[in-house]
Each structure stands twice: as structure tokens, then as C-alpha cells.
Design a protein around this motif. Structure first.
Motif, PDB file in Angstrom:
ATOM      1  N   MET A   1      30.929  27.742  30.672  1.00 22.44           N
ATOM      2  CA  MET A   1      29.868  27.271  31.731  1.00 22.44           C
ATOM      3  C   MET A   1      29.012  28.363  32.109  1.00 22.44           C
ATOM      4  O   MET A   1      29.456  28.992  33.588  1.00 22.44           O
ATOM      5  CB  MET A   1      30.853  26.412  32.512  1.00 22.44           C
ATOM      6  N   LYS A   2      27.958  27.703  32.638  1.00 17.20           N
ATOM      7  CA  LYS A   2      26.963  28.280  33.386  1.00 17.20           C
ATOM      8  C   LYS A   2      26.291  27.345  34.497  1.00 17.20           C
ATOM      9  O   LYS A   2      26.569  26.187  34.967  1.00 17.20           O
ATOM     10  CB  LYS A   2      25.286  28.438  32.507  1.00 17.20           C
ATOM     11  N   ASN A   3      26.565  28.476  35.932  1.00 17.58           N
ATOM     12  CA  ASN A   3      26.314  27.154  37.225  1.00 17.58           C
ATOM     13  C   ASN A   3      24.717  27.654  37.688  1.00 17.58           C
ATOM     14  O   ASN A   3      25.001  28.782  37.636  1.00 17.58           O
ATOM     15  CB  ASN A   3      27.508  27.520  38.253  1.00 17.58           C
ATOM     16  N   ASN A   4      24.466  26.432  37.702  1.00 17.09           N
ATOM     17  CA  ASN A   4      23.092  27.555  38.018  1.00 17.09           C
ATOM     18  C   ASN A   4      22.279  27.311  39.756  1.00 17.09           C
ATOM     19  O   ASN A   4      21.368  27.544  39.858  1.00 17.09           O
ATOM     20  CB  ASN A   4      22.199  26.438  37.281  1.00 17.09           C
ATOM     21  N   PHE A   5      23.194  26.579  40.094  1.00 21.20           N
ATOM     22  CA  PHE A   5      23.176  26.453  41.885  1.00 21.20           C
ATOM     23  C   PHE A   5      23.304  28.510  42.395  1.00 21.20           C
ATOM     24  O   PHE A   5      23.948  28.809  42.125  1.00 21.20           O
ATOM     25  CB  PHE A   5      24.547  25.824  42.388  1.00 21.20           C
ATOM     26  N   THR A   6      22.390  28.469  42.971  1.00 23.19           N
ATOM     27  CA  THR A   6      22.202  29.809  43.786  1.00 23.19           C
ATOM     28  C   THR A   6      22.839  30.015  44.779  1.00 23.19           C
ATOM     29  O   THR A   6      22.372  29.573  45.463  1.00 23.19           O
ATOM     30  CB  THR A   6      20.340  30.048  43.425  1.00 23.19           C
ATOM     31  N   TYR A   7      23.980  30.987  44.971  1.00 19.44           N
ATOM     32  CA  TYR A   7      24.564  30.946  45.762  1.00 19.44           C
ATOM     33  C   TYR A   7      23.696  31.649  46.960  1.00 19.44           C
ATOM     34  O   TYR A   7      23.085  32.750  46.593  1.00 19.44           O
ATOM     35  CB  TYR A   7      26.266  31.206  46.131  1.00 19.44           C
ATOM     36  N   ASP A   8      24.069  32.330  48.043  1.00 26.01           N
ATOM     37  CA  ASP A   8      23.477  32.852  48.959  1.00 26.01           C
ATOM     38  C   ASP A   8      24.618  34.243  49.284  1.00 26.01           C
ATOM     39  O   ASP A   8      24.091  35.477  48.663  1.00 26.01           O
ATOM     40  CB  ASP A   8      23.202  32.246  50.495  1.00 26.01           C
ATOM     41  N   TYR A   9      25.875  33.775  49.352  1.00 27.26           N
ATOM     42  CA  TYR A   9      26.441  35.326  48.744  1.00 27.26           C
ATOM     43  C   TYR A   9      27.478  34.591  48.247  1.00 27.26           C
ATOM     44  O   TYR A   9      27.969  33.438  48.652  1.00 27.26           O
ATOM     45  CB  TYR A   9      27.159  35.299  50.074  1.00 27.26           C
ATOM     46  N   ILE A  10      28.003  36.024  46.958  1.00 25.67           N
ATOM     47  CA  ILE A  10      29.290  35.350  46.641  1.00 25.67           C
ATOM     48  C   ILE A  10      30.341  36.937  46.839  1.00 25.67           C
ATOM     49  O   ILE A  10      29.574  37.746  47.258  1.00 25.67           O
ATOM     50  CB  ILE A  10      28.906  35.526  44.311  1.00 25.67           C
ATOM     51  N   ILE A  11      31.654  35.710  47.152  1.00 27.02           N
ATOM     52  CA  ILE A  11      32.411  37.207  47.793  1.00 27.02           C
ATOM     53  C   ILE A  11      33.650  37.485  46.776  1.00 27.02           C
ATOM     54  O   ILE A  11      33.965  36.240  46.311  1.00 27.02           O
ATOM     55  CB  ILE A  11      33.094  36.924  49.285  1.00 27.02           C
ATOM     56  N   VAL A  12      33.793  38.380  45.966  1.00 30.23           N
ATOM     57  CA  VAL A  12      34.980  38.642  45.737  1.00 30.23           C
ATOM     58  C   VAL A  12      36.168  39.192  45.619  1.00 30.23           C
ATOM     59  O   VAL A  12      36.012  39.812  46.785  1.00 30.23           O
ATOM     60  CB  VAL A  12      34.425  39.656  43.386  1.00 30.23           C
ATOM     61  N   GLY A  13      36.865  38.410  45.779  1.00 33.67           N
ATOM     62  CA  GLY A  13      38.496  38.728  46.111  1.00 33.67           C
ATOM     63  C   GLY A  13      39.000  38.070  47.464  1.00 33.67           C
ATOM     64  O   GLY A  13      38.211  37.809  48.120  1.00 33.67           O
ATOM     65  N   GLY A  14      39.820  37.243  47.075  1.00 31.49           N
ATOM     66  CA  GLY A  14      40.780  36.220  48.361  1.00 31.49           C
ATOM     67  C   GLY A  14      41.489  37.073  48.524  1.00 31.49           C
ATOM     68  O   GLY A  14      42.978  35.888  49.133  1.00 31.49           O
ATOM     69  N   LEU A  37      35.628  33.876  44.887  1.00 36.53           N
ATOM     70  CA  LEU A  37      36.110  33.957  43.761  1.00 36.53           C
ATOM     71  C   LEU A  37      37.206  35.019  43.343  1.00 36.53           C
ATOM     72  O   LEU A  37      37.338  35.951  43.517  1.00 36.53           O
ATOM     73  CB  LEU A  37      34.866  34.430  42.155  1.00 36.53           C
ATOM     74  N   GLU A  38      38.532  34.525  43.463  1.00 41.66           N
ATOM     75  CA  GLU A  38      39.556  34.992  43.290  1.00 41.66           C
ATOM     76  C   GLU A  38      40.338  34.900  41.642  1.00 41.66           C
ATOM     77  O   GLU A  38      40.276  34.277  41.413  1.00 41.66           O
ATOM     78  CB  GLU A  38      40.085  34.058  44.184  1.00 41.66           C
ATOM     79  N   LYS A  39      40.951  35.745  41.181  1.00 44.37           N
ATOM     80  CA  LYS A  39      41.490  35.856  40.134  1.00 44.37           C
ATOM     81  C   LYS A  39      43.046  35.299  40.225  1.00 44.37           C
ATOM     82  O   LYS A  39      42.965  34.191  38.843  1.00 44.37           O
ATOM     83  CB  LYS A  39      41.456  37.324  39.584  1.00 44.37           C
ATOM     84  N   GLU A 178      38.902  35.571  37.897  1.00 46.50           N
ATOM     85  CA  GLU A 178      38.712  36.774  37.621  1.00 46.50           C
ATOM     86  C   GLU A 178      37.189  37.208  37.448  1.00 46.50           C
ATOM     87  O   GLU A 178      36.540  36.869  36.189  1.00 46.50           O
ATOM     88  CB  GLU A 178      39.581  37.254  36.844  1.00 46.50           C
ATOM     89  N   VAL A 179      36.430  37.955  38.126  1.00 49.21           N
ATOM     90  CA  VAL A 179      35.026  38.626  38.190  1.00 49.21           C
ATOM     91  C   VAL A 179      35.679  40.455  36.914  1.00 49.21           C
ATOM     92  O   VAL A 179      35.791  40.553  37.524  1.00 49.21           O
ATOM     93  CB  VAL A 179      34.310  39.393  39.101  1.00 49.21           C
ATOM     94  N   ILE A 180      34.364  39.428  35.705  1.00 50.30           N
ATOM     95  CA  ILE A 180      34.815  40.594  35.080  1.00 50.30           C
ATOM     96  C   ILE A 180      33.252  41.851  35.582  1.00 50.30           C
ATOM     97  O   ILE A 180      33.676  42.876  34.020  1.00 50.30           O
ATOM     98  CB  ILE A 180      35.086  40.380  33.667  1.00 50.30           C
ATOM     99  N   LYS A 189      23.761  37.796  38.871  1.00 52.45           N
ATOM    100  CA  LYS A 189      24.458  36.896  37.743  1.00 52.45           C
ATOM    101  C   LYS A 189      26.203  37.226  37.676  1.00 52.45           C
ATOM    102  O   LYS A 189      25.812  39.134  37.528  1.00 52.45           O
ATOM    103  CB  LYS A 189      24.057  37.455  36.840  1.00 52.45           C
ATOM    104  N   ILE A 190      27.349  37.200  37.922  1.00 54.17           N
ATOM    105  CA  ILE A 190      28.407  37.500  38.156  1.00 54.17           C
ATOM    106  C   ILE A 190      28.849  36.394  36.986  1.00 54.17           C
ATOM    107  O   ILE A 190      29.007  35.238  36.797  1.00 54.17           O
ATOM    108  CB  ILE A 190      29.147  37.213  39.540  1.00 54.17           C
ATOM    109  N   PHE A 191      29.925  37.241  36.389  1.00 52.84           N
ATOM    110  CA  PHE A 191      30.441  36.497  34.928  1.00 52.84           C
ATOM    111  C   PHE A 191      31.959  36.602  35.353  1.00 52.84           C
ATOM    112  O   PHE A 191      32.579  37.660  35.589  1.00 52.84           O
ATOM    113  CB  PHE A 191      30.473  37.642  33.530  1.00 52.84           C
ATOM    114  N   THR A 192      32.435  35.471  35.372  1.00 51.83           N
ATOM    115  CA  THR A 192      33.945  35.096  35.763  1.00 51.83           C
ATOM    116  C   THR A 192      34.527  35.658  33.601  1.00 51.83           C
ATOM    117  O   THR A 192      33.647  35.381  32.516  1.00 51.83           O
ATOM    118  CB  THR A 192      34.428  34.294  36.067  1.00 51.83           C
ATOM    119  N   ARG A 193      35.946  35.252  33.814  1.00 53.85           N
ATOM    120  CA  ARG A 193      36.515  34.922  32.254  1.00 53.85           C
ATOM    121  C   ARG A 193      35.629  33.935  31.702  1.00 53.85           C
ATOM    122  O   ARG A 193      35.379  33.904  30.165  1.00 53.85           O
ATOM    123  CB  ARG A 193      37.867  35.025  31.703  1.00 53.85           C
ATOM    124  N   ASN A 194      35.520  32.782  32.205  1.00 53.52           N
ATOM    125  CA  ASN A 194      35.330  31.113  31.491  1.00 53.52           C
ATOM    126  C   ASN A 194      33.301  30.959  31.931  1.00 53.52           C
ATOM    127  O   ASN A 194      33.155  29.870  31.381  1.00 53.52           O
ATOM    128  CB  ASN A 194      36.222  30.665  31.753  1.00 53.52           C
TER     129      ASN A 194
END
Ligand SMILES: Cc1cc2nc3c(=O)[nH]c(=O)nc-3n(C[C@H](O)[C@H](O)[C@H](O)COP(=O)(O)OP(=O)(O)OC[C@H]3O[C@@H](n4cnc5c(N)ncnc54)[C@H](O)[C@@H]3O)c2cc1C
Length: 401
Positions: A1-14, A37-39, A178-180, A189-194
Motif C-alpha cells: 500500500m502506498k501512502n501519499n502523505f509526506t512526513y517531515d521525519y520518519i524515524i526507524v526503530g521503536g 516505524l517499528e518492526k 519492518e523497513v527493508i 521513500k521508505i519501503f516496509t514489507r507491505n
């Protein structure tokens, strides 16, 4: 699924580092939109939720290192934060105890380091004072550190998450993600599994996987993360009275671990550990856990073999101890001679992310790298949980400058 909203920051790891950065960034700039995003299915599932739960004082670290500065500053902020939000914590003080002549020779050096790191009120204590503070502990000399304490780091993480969403409801914390991979174009652009997400900037706080995330971004070709599992035992109810608060051995400067120690937890239980055993799976908490990629990554790296060759005796002893309650007890008895095997029950485990250099040395400070529109927390070993709010300030400084 593609999300069109653009965040200011994506942080990977919870874990606690990602969450504290997200919280402080959100608090300082309430209009920023942040997506964490946390896996795993829950936050603080790895190091941040499996540590000793100690608020470290800043005693051991090289003065002026990032660890020394951020531990002292972070501890003060963490205590204020916990007090303000009514979290479960306690400043108990701790003793660091020498039980032989070799350790005795290191007491003064550690004490002086603590002084240089601004720890007022620490003092060298003799065997009588050790007994007054901890009646069941035996040592030749020790150091009393009044600033140390205990806390539930998972509770802190959940509070950060709650506050982020409260400050800006447009920000999100997404688990099971999970960010892959990721790309950097006009937006990142950041891709997770789905799914895929857009963001102007990225911050990576991947703990045991920090090196792999950095590799995708073509930074850090020099350092590799290997996992060292730490197992704990618990003192049974009848033995809990043998430990009042926190008791640590004098650490061996050759190793990046503090040695097996006794910790009263905020729930009243008492834990002993952790040991430090090389693990064949970065997030493997069982003694026989294995992952091919993690093992290949570790064993195909020259730094791992150099570390093994230099420290084979220590490594072998830790391995033997991991499988023998009797040997674990022997280590604990150096501090608490009256402890019996029937006092101990197996407890939980955690895995530490250890950053190894190609020459087999452990990189023993925090390492934070800024790249084009991304920041990587490459190395956040203990006391990163204590230091989290100060690490967040450091990252915000990097962003602002
Ligand atoms: C046994 C042990 C005892 C310790 N004791 C103490 C202590 O008493 N006091 C103290 O201050 N410190 C202690 N520490 C150190 C402290 O716990 C860590 O330094 C700190 O938790 C690191 O936080 P982190 O957020 O960097 O890592 P983590 O808590 O490991 O979080 C990283 C997160 O990133 C996620 N992630 C990784 N890759 C991806 C991906 N591709 N996509 C999405 N998510 C991803 C992981 O699932 C994980 O949740 C201890 C550590 C251990 C292991």
C-alpha cells in the motif's frame, strides 16, 4: 500500500533512542509530522525492554566522551521526566565492590573518573561501610555512588509514544512495520514489507541492526554490529533480602561489560547478571538460537576473529557459565558469599549490540552520523537508555546545525 502523505521525519526503530528523539523533536516543534516505524508488534521489544533497568550515574566513562556527557545530562533529564510524569523509578544509590587485589588497584581510578564526570558525593568505602550499606556483600573496598537508580525503561518508552501522539495527532507510531529499503529523491521513500511512506528526512535508530540500515544509505563501511547475549538469574523470594539495592563488581577494563551484578528492579524482584556470550542470532534470546545471515555477517568479519583471538579465555569462560548455574553462582558468590544454588531461578535474557572495528577493538562510545537528509544512530550501547533524552538533544542539534 502506498501512502501519499509526506512526513517531515520518519524515524526507524521503536526502542528508547528512536522514541526519545521522536518525543523531543515533537515537543520542540509541535507542528512537525513524525512517523515512527517499528518492526515488532510492540515498542521496546529488544534492548530497551530487556536491559537491567538501571539509571546509570556516569561513573565509568572516559571524561568528555559522548557517553560521559550524555549519561550525566541524560540521567538528570530522565529523573525529571519520570518525576513529572509519575513513572516508576527510584534513586537508590549503588556500590561498586572490589573483591581481590587486582580489582582493588582499579578502585581509585574509577573513583577519580567519577569525580571528573561531575559525580558529587561519591566516596571510597571500606569493608565495614560495604556491610552497612549491603549486609550480605563482602568486599575489600568499594565506591558508593549516590546518583544511581532503577526504572522501568519500557514504561518510559510507552510514555514517549503517548506524548508524541498527544502533541501532534497527525504523527504516527506504526508497529509491525519492518523497513527493508529506502531511496532518496525529491522526498525520501521508505519501503516496509507491505507499504511505502514518504518523508523529507530520515532518522535511523535500529539498535542491533544499525549497521545494516547504514549500509543501505552507504555510510559506515568500517564498523559491524555483533550481538552479545546477557542471561539473568532471579533471586527467589526467600533470598531477595540478601540484596537491598544495586551491587556491581569492579569492571575489567579489557571488556566492554560491567560484570554480573545484582539489581533490585522497580517491581521488587532482584536480578543477577547479565553474562556476555557471543550470539549466533542478533535478536536471539535462547541459548541455542541461530540465524544464518547474522552468523555469516559476524564470522566473515575480520574484527570478530581478532576479538575472539584476543579474548578467547574470557569468551570460553562466559560460554561455560551460560550453560552452568553452578559457575554462574560461583561468580556471584565473589560478591555475596552466602548465596546458595537454591536461591537462583533462571530469568530473562537481552542481547547487546556491540560495535566492532576491523582490528577487533570494541568501539566504546556513542556514534551518530549525519548524512544527506538522514541521521544514523550507529552505536548506542549502555548507558544509552539512561542517556536517551540527552542523545535526542544531540540529534536535534545536528539537525538544527
Ligand atoms: C542486557 C542489557 C542490559 C543493559 N542494561 C542497561 C542499563 O541498566 N541501563 C542503561 O542505561 N542501558 C542499559 N543497556 C543498554 C540499553 O538498553 C541500550 O543502549 C538501549 O536500549 C539502546 O536503545 P535503542 O533504541 O538504540 O535500541 P533497541 O532498544 O534495540 O531498539 C531498536 C529498535 O529498532 C527496531 N528495528 C531494527 N531494525 C528495524 C527495521 N529495519 N525496521 C523497523 N524497526 C527496526 C528493533 O525492532 C528495535 O525495537 C543494556 C542493554 C542490554 C542488552
Amino acid at each position: 500500500m502506498k501512502n501519499n502523505f509526506t512526513y517531515d521525519y520518519i524515524i526507524v526503530g521503536g526502542g528508547i533512542v528512536g522514541l526519545s528523539i521522536a518525543y523531543k523533536l515533537q515537543k520542540k516543534y509541535p507542528n512537525l509530522t513524525i512517523c515512527l516505524l517499528e518492526k515488532e508488534k510492540k515498542l521496546s521489544f529488544h534492548q530497551s525492554g530487556r536491559n537491567s533497568g538501571v539509571i546509570h550515574s556516569g561513573l565509568y566513562y572516559e571524561p568528555n566522551s559522548l557517553r560521559a556527557k550524555n549519561c550525566v545530562n541524560g540521567r538528570k533529564q530522565l529523573v525529571e521526566f519520570s518525576k513529572f510524569h509519575n513513572l516508576n523509578y527510584e534513586i537508590t544509590g549503588k556500590i561498586v565492590v572490589a573483591t581481590n587485589q587486582d580489582e582493588l588497584s582499579r578502585v581509585k581510578g574509577i573513583y577519580e573518573r567519577g569525580k571528573l564526570n561531575g559525580l558529587n558525593g561519591i566516596r571510597i568505602i571500606d569493608s565495614h561501610e560495604i556491610k552497612e550499606i549491603e549486609p550480605h556483600i563482602q568486599g575489600i573496598k568499594g565506591i558508593w555512588v549516590p546518583q544511581s537508580g532503577i526504572i522501568d525503561y519500557s514504561e518510559v518508552c510507552n510514555k514517549f509514544a503517548e506524548l508524541i501522539k498527544k502533541i501532534n495527532p497527525k504523527s504516527s507510531i506504526i508497529t509491525n512495520s519492518e523497513v527493508i529499503s529506502f531511496t532518496k529523491g525529491i522526498d525520501c521513500k521508505i519501503f516496509t514489507r507491505n507499504e511505502s511512506f514518504l518523508s523529507k528526512n530520515l532518522i535511523f535508530c535500529g539498535g542491533l541492526f544499525s549497521d545494516r540500515l547504514a549500509k543501505i544509505d552507504k555510510v559506515n563501511k568500517n564498523m559491524r554490529i555483533v550481538g552479545f547475549r546477557g542471561d539473568y538469574f532471579k533471586l527467589n523470594d526467600s533470598a531477595k533480602k540478601k540484596i537491598r539495592n544495586l551491587v556491581y563488581p569492579i569492571p575489567n577494563p579489557k571488556f566492554p561489560f560491567l560484570g554480573v551484578h545484582f539489581t533490585r528492579m522497580v517491581d521488587g524482584s532482584v536480578e543477577c547478571g547479565p553474562n556476555a556470550v557471543f550470539t549466533f542470532k542478533r535478536e536471539g534470546y535462547g541459548k541455542l538460537d541461530f540465524n544464518f545471515k547474522d552468523t555469516y555477517d559476524a564470522l566473515s568479519y575480520q574484527g570478530t576473529w581478532k576479538l575472539f583471538f584476543k579474548n578467547w579465555k574470557f569468551g570460553l569462560n562466559e560460554y561455560r557459565r551460560a550453560f552452568s548455574k553452578k559457575l554462574f553462582l560461583k561468580e556471584l558468590k565473589k560478591l555475596c558469599p552466602k548465596l546458595k544454588i537454591s536461591d537462583l531461578s533462571p530469568g530473562r535474557s537481552g542481547v547487546r549490540a556491540i560495535a566492532l572495528l576491523p582490528n577487533g577493538e570494541v568501539f566504546d562510545d556513542f556514534k551518530i552520523i549525519k548524512n544527506n537528509r538522514s541521521i544514523h544512530i550507529l552505536n548506542a550501547p549502555s548507558p544509552a537508555a539512561t542517556s536517551c533524552l540527552s542523545i535526542a538533544d544531540h540529534v536535534i542539534n545536528l539537525i538544527e546545525n
